[in-house]
Scaffold this active site. Sequence first.
Site, PDB file in Angstrom:
ATOM      1  N   GLU A  39       4.738  -3.578  12.472  1.00 21.51           N
ATOM      2  CA  GLU A  39       3.675  -2.581  12.333  1.00 21.51           C
ATOM      3  C   GLU A  39       2.533  -3.282  11.627  1.00 21.51           C
ATOM      4  O   GLU A  39       2.604  -3.577  10.427  1.00 21.51           O
ATOM      5  CB  GLU A  39       4.192  -1.377  11.528  1.00 21.51           C
TER       6      GLU A  39
ATOM      7  N   ASN B 261       0.803  -1.229   0.000  1.00 21.01           N
ATOM      8  CA  ASN B 261       0.000   0.000   0.000  1.00 21.01           C
ATOM      9  C   ASN B 261       0.840   1.285   0.000  1.00 21.01           C
ATOM     10  O   ASN B 261       0.375   2.332  -0.438  1.00 21.01           O
ATOM     11  CB  ASN B 261      -0.994  -0.002   1.167  1.00 21.01           C
TER      12      ASN B 261
ATOM     13  N   GLU C 256       8.630   3.313  14.453  1.00 23.66           N
ATOM     14  CA  GLU C 256       9.368   3.845  13.317  1.00 23.66           C
ATOM     15  C   GLU C 256       9.292   5.359  13.371  1.00 23.66           C
ATOM     16  O   GLU C 256       8.271   5.919  13.751  1.00 23.66           O
ATOM     17  CB  GLU C 256       8.774   3.332  12.000  1.00 23.66           C
TER      18      GLU C 256
ATOM     19  N   CYS D 119      -3.230   1.298   7.088  1.00 15.78           N
ATOM     20  CA  CYS D 119      -3.418   0.701   8.409  1.00 15.78           C
ATOM     21  C   CYS D 119      -3.953   1.710   9.416  1.00 15.78           C
ATOM     22  O   CYS D 119      -4.497   1.324  10.447  1.00 15.78           O
ATOM     23  CB  CYS D 119      -2.121   0.099   8.904  1.00 15.78           C
TER      24      CYS D 119
END
Length: 489
Positions: free
Chosen positions: A257, A159, A467, A291
Amino acid sequence: MTISERLTEPALFKTGAYIGGKWTSGDKSFPVYNPANRQTLADVTDVGAEGAKTAIAAASEGLKRWKKTSPFERCRVLLKWYDLIQRYSDDLGTLITAEMGKPLREAKGEVAYGAAFIEWSAQEAARVHGETLPVAAPGARGWTLRQPVGVVSCITPWNFPAAMITRKAAPALAAGCSIVIKPAPETPLTALALAELADRAGFPAGVFNVICGDAQDLGPVMTGSPEVRMIGFTGSTEVGKLLMRQAADGIKRVSLELGGNAPFIVMDDADLDAAAAGVAQAKFRSGGQTCVSPNRIIVQEGVADAFVGRLQAKIASVKAGDGFDSASDIGPLIHDEAVDRVDALVKSAVAGGAKVLTGGQPLADELGGSFYAPTLLDGGSFDLEIARSEIFGPVASVYRASDETQIVQLANDTPYGLAAYLYTRDIGRVHRMTEELDYGMIGVNAPMVGSASTPFGGVKESGIGREGGKWGVEEFTELKYVLLAGVNG
């Protein structure tokens, strides 16, 4: 027009594998499609398990040199990579639009967003250091060192084909690690272009590697090899759990993640126009395939009707189309299976009592690709599948709740905890609700939560690690303690 003809630098169109500083190809390959028209873009080399082993061996050799390289030199090479990405941002955006489908202007925005992580991480390279510590023993000294964790396997999703790579690769490289990247099979072309630019930037052979292929063949090697000391992954919670189990035998570091089920909360004192615009921006970015995309829009009952009216008008104006068409607001879903899944969720919600206010159907016949109409649903039970799972499509679903306590309870009623959004003008509510919401990131009157300088990550089943910022670089280091006795004789 072919994809290579759209590029100002045709050499960025790569279909092989980048291992040990060299481009290689093989007999086995897989096709990459444009989801907007289902046309084949390229056939990309599948390296298989043996190729993955070769890449890890190359990364292990590259690590020996890179971890001893001055942090200032690592910074210099990373900034050269950043400059090259900026120079060819239009071409990288073109590759993203071709293989993922998002509108070209949005794809270029992703390139800029992803490049920012390289710039930030480059500057952090010289700030990875230890501390002098007080110790109890007379005449002794204690200190810590931060050293690179080692070879890192980076497994990235489709994505955000550029940003999900740079968010992992840049901090790992800044810390002195070497990397092996496996992009999603749907979107390998962007990753391979980034490898070409990394090669031009001057990373030593073996430090930066990109391989493509079937996850069932490559995954066990990338998680099981004793030379790999860390796995960085963005993707579904289901796959994240599998990778974590595979990493457990070697007690490897993991940074995961994973999936989300983001609530977008609109309180009765909120700026309803701003909230509606916020939903539209956060929900329909990448066609809802993110997400952190709002999954459950929870509105306080007193303003629900007024808010839904505003949101309906916003969504009705969203135009789906080919990402290369400047009039398109959203592109296609990644493939037809994704369209079928989203459509099944909508139909199930309607059967459970939700009402379709706009959209609610596939647009494949109309537009000739994997498109789904921008959709707004109102009502239905919180027990419906569409409220319990990640939609990953251009569908906004609104629910109504009575008060702050109920809203927080409903928002937290999920195993996920990545991102949440809260719209209110009451500062007391801001403090109370952000402390009670079980999420790693919360946007208050803000529809975007990520940046290169801030921590990105979730709690519960949404992942482990962060991150971005200094935290992103620290993820790729080991902390070592040294005690020196007898300093004073």
